[in-house]
Design a protein around this motif. Structure first.
Motif, PDB file in Angstrom:
ATOM      1  N   LYS A  13       0.824  -1.203   0.000  1.00  0.00           N
ATOM      2  CA  LYS A  13       0.000   0.000   0.000  1.00  0.00           C
ATOM      3  C   LYS A  13       0.863   1.261   0.000  1.00  0.00           C
ATOM      4  N   ILE A  14       1.912   1.281   0.805  1.00  0.00           N
ATOM      5  CA  ILE A  14       2.791   2.452   0.881  1.00  0.00           C
ATOM      6  C   ILE A  14       3.576   2.630  -0.419  1.00  0.00           C
ATOM      7  N   ALA A  15       4.137   1.538  -0.921  1.00  0.00           N
ATOM      8  CA  ALA A  15       4.898   1.623  -2.170  1.00  0.00           C
ATOM      9  C   ALA A  15       3.991   2.047  -3.327  1.00  0.00           C
ATOM     10  N   GLY A  16       2.779   1.545  -3.330  1.00  0.00           N
ATOM     11  CA  GLY A  16       1.836   1.911  -4.375  1.00  0.00           C
ATOM     12  C   GLY A  16       1.470   3.383  -4.327  1.00  0.00           C
ATOM     13  N   LYS A  17       1.256   3.893  -3.127  1.00  0.00           N
ATOM     14  CA  LYS A  17       0.918   5.310  -2.991  1.00  0.00           C
ATOM     15  C   LYS A  17       2.089   6.174  -3.437  1.00  0.00           C
ATOM     16  N   ALA A  18       3.298   5.783  -3.059  1.00  0.00           N
ATOM     17  CA  ALA A  18       4.482   6.538  -3.470  1.00  0.00           C
ATOM     18  C   ALA A  18       4.620   6.527  -4.992  1.00  0.00           C
ATOM     19  N   GLU A  19       4.425   5.371  -5.586  1.00  0.00           N
ATOM     20  CA  GLU A  19       4.529   5.249  -7.038  1.00  0.00           C
ATOM     21  C   GLU A  19       3.453   6.084  -7.741  1.00  0.00           C
ATOM     22  N   GLU A  20       2.258   6.066  -7.180  1.00  0.00           N
ATOM     23  CA  GLU A  20       1.175   6.872  -7.744  1.00  0.00           C
ATOM     24  C   GLU A  20       1.528   8.367  -7.693  1.00  0.00           C
ATOM     25  N   LEU A  21       2.039   8.813  -6.562  1.00  0.00           N
ATOM     26  CA  LEU A  21       2.400  10.232  -6.410  1.00  0.00           C
ATOM     27  C   LEU A  21       3.533  10.633  -7.348  1.00  0.00           C
ATOM     28  N   ILE A  22       4.503   9.752  -7.522  1.00  0.00           N
ATOM     29  CA  ILE A  22       5.600  10.022  -8.461  1.00  0.00           C
ATOM     30  C   ILE A  22       5.036  10.123  -9.882  1.00  0.00           C
ATOM     31  N   GLY A  23       4.142   9.229 -10.209  1.00  0.00           N
ATOM     32  CA  GLY A  23       3.519   9.257 -11.533  1.00  0.00           C
ATOM     33  C   GLY A  23       2.751  10.537 -11.775  1.00  0.00           C
ATOM     34  N   LYS A  24       2.028  10.996 -10.752  1.00  0.00           N
ATOM     35  CA  LYS A  24       1.293  12.256 -10.890  1.00  0.00           C
ATOM     36  C   LYS A  24       2.251  13.433 -11.041  1.00  0.00           C
ATOM     37  N   ALA A  25       3.338  13.418 -10.265  1.00  0.00           N
ATOM     38  CA  ALA A  25       4.303  14.517 -10.310  1.00  0.00           C
ATOM     39  C   ALA A  25       5.028  14.589 -11.648  1.00  0.00           C
ATOM     40  N   THR A  26       5.233  13.428 -12.286  1.00  0.00           N
ATOM     41  CA  THR A  26       5.960  13.382 -13.555  1.00  0.00           C
ATOM     42  C   THR A  26       5.021  13.251 -14.752  1.00  0.00           C
ATOM     43  N   ASP A  27       3.729  13.320 -14.484  1.00  0.00           N
ATOM     44  CA  ASP A  27       2.710  13.198 -15.534  1.00  0.00           C
ATOM     45  C   ASP A  27       2.842  11.874 -16.296  1.00  0.00           C
ATOM     46  N   ASP A  28       3.086  10.805 -15.536  1.00  0.00           N
ATOM     47  CA  ASP A  28       3.263   9.467 -16.099  1.00  0.00           C
ATOM     48  C   ASP A  28       2.052   8.617 -15.709  1.00  0.00           C
ATOM     49  N   ASP A  29       1.083   8.526 -16.620  1.00  0.00           N
ATOM     50  CA  ASP A  29      -0.160   7.806 -16.335  1.00  0.00           C
ATOM     51  C   ASP A  29       0.076   6.321 -16.063  1.00  0.00           C
ATOM     52  N   GLU A  30       1.062   5.747 -16.722  1.00  0.00           N
ATOM     53  CA  GLU A  30       1.358   4.329 -16.504  1.00  0.00           C
ATOM     54  C   GLU A  30       1.851   4.100 -15.073  1.00  0.00           C
ATOM     55  N   LYS A  31       2.707   4.979 -14.580  1.00  0.00           N
ATOM     56  CA  LYS A  31       3.226   4.871 -13.209  1.00  0.00           C
ATOM     57  C   LYS A  31       2.091   5.061 -12.202  1.00  0.00           C
ATOM     58  N   VAL A  32       1.173   5.981 -12.491  1.00  0.00           N
ATOM     59  CA  VAL A  32       0.013   6.192 -11.616  1.00  0.00           C
ATOM     60  C   VAL A  32      -0.806   4.909 -11.541  1.00  0.00           C
ATOM     61  N   ALA A  33      -1.057   4.291 -12.681  1.00  0.00           N
ATOM     62  CA  ALA A  33      -1.843   3.054 -12.725  1.00  0.00           C
ATOM     63  C   ALA A  33      -1.138   1.917 -11.984  1.00  0.00           C
ATOM     64  N   GLU A  34       0.174   1.818 -12.157  1.00  0.00           N
ATOM     65  CA  GLU A  34       0.932   0.775 -11.458  1.00  0.00           C
ATOM     66  C   GLU A  34       0.861   0.989  -9.944  1.00  0.00           C
ATOM     67  N   GLY A  35       0.946   2.231  -9.535  1.00  0.00           N
ATOM     68  CA  GLY A  35       0.857   2.542  -8.110  1.00  0.00           C
ATOM     69  C   GLY A  35      -0.500   2.180  -7.534  1.00  0.00           C
ATOM     70  N   LYS A  36      -1.544   2.508  -8.270  1.00  0.00           N
ATOM     71  CA  LYS A  36      -2.882   2.162  -7.809  1.00  0.00           C
ATOM     72  C   LYS A  36      -3.067   0.651  -7.745  1.00  0.00           C
TER      73      LYS A  36
END
Length: 60
Positions: A13-36
């Motif tokens: 859950k923590i790693a996913g949230k971090a990955e989602e936030l990184i994806g949002k910050a870098t405008d990387d939709d794939e990273k956001v989806a992986e985080g979720k």
């Protein structure tokens, strides 16, 4: 719920949230989806362990 399972679910859950936030910050939709997806995996693991605990309690 065993301590290893609790830690694994929390880690996902923590790693996913971090990955989602990184994806949002870098405008990387794939990273956001992986985080979720990782967050969902953690939620599912946690729910499954709660079901196991409830079943064990019923047997006792």
């Amino acid at each position: 719920m065993g301590i290893e399972d609790k830690l694994s679910a929390a880690k996902d859950k923590i790693a996913g949230k971090a990955e989602e936030l990184i994806g949002k910050a870098t405008d990387d939709d794939e990273k956001v989806a992986e985080g979720k997806a990782k967050q969902v995996k953690g939620d599912v693991t946690q729910a499954a362990e709660k079901v196991k605990d409830a079943a064990k309690d019923l047997r006792d």
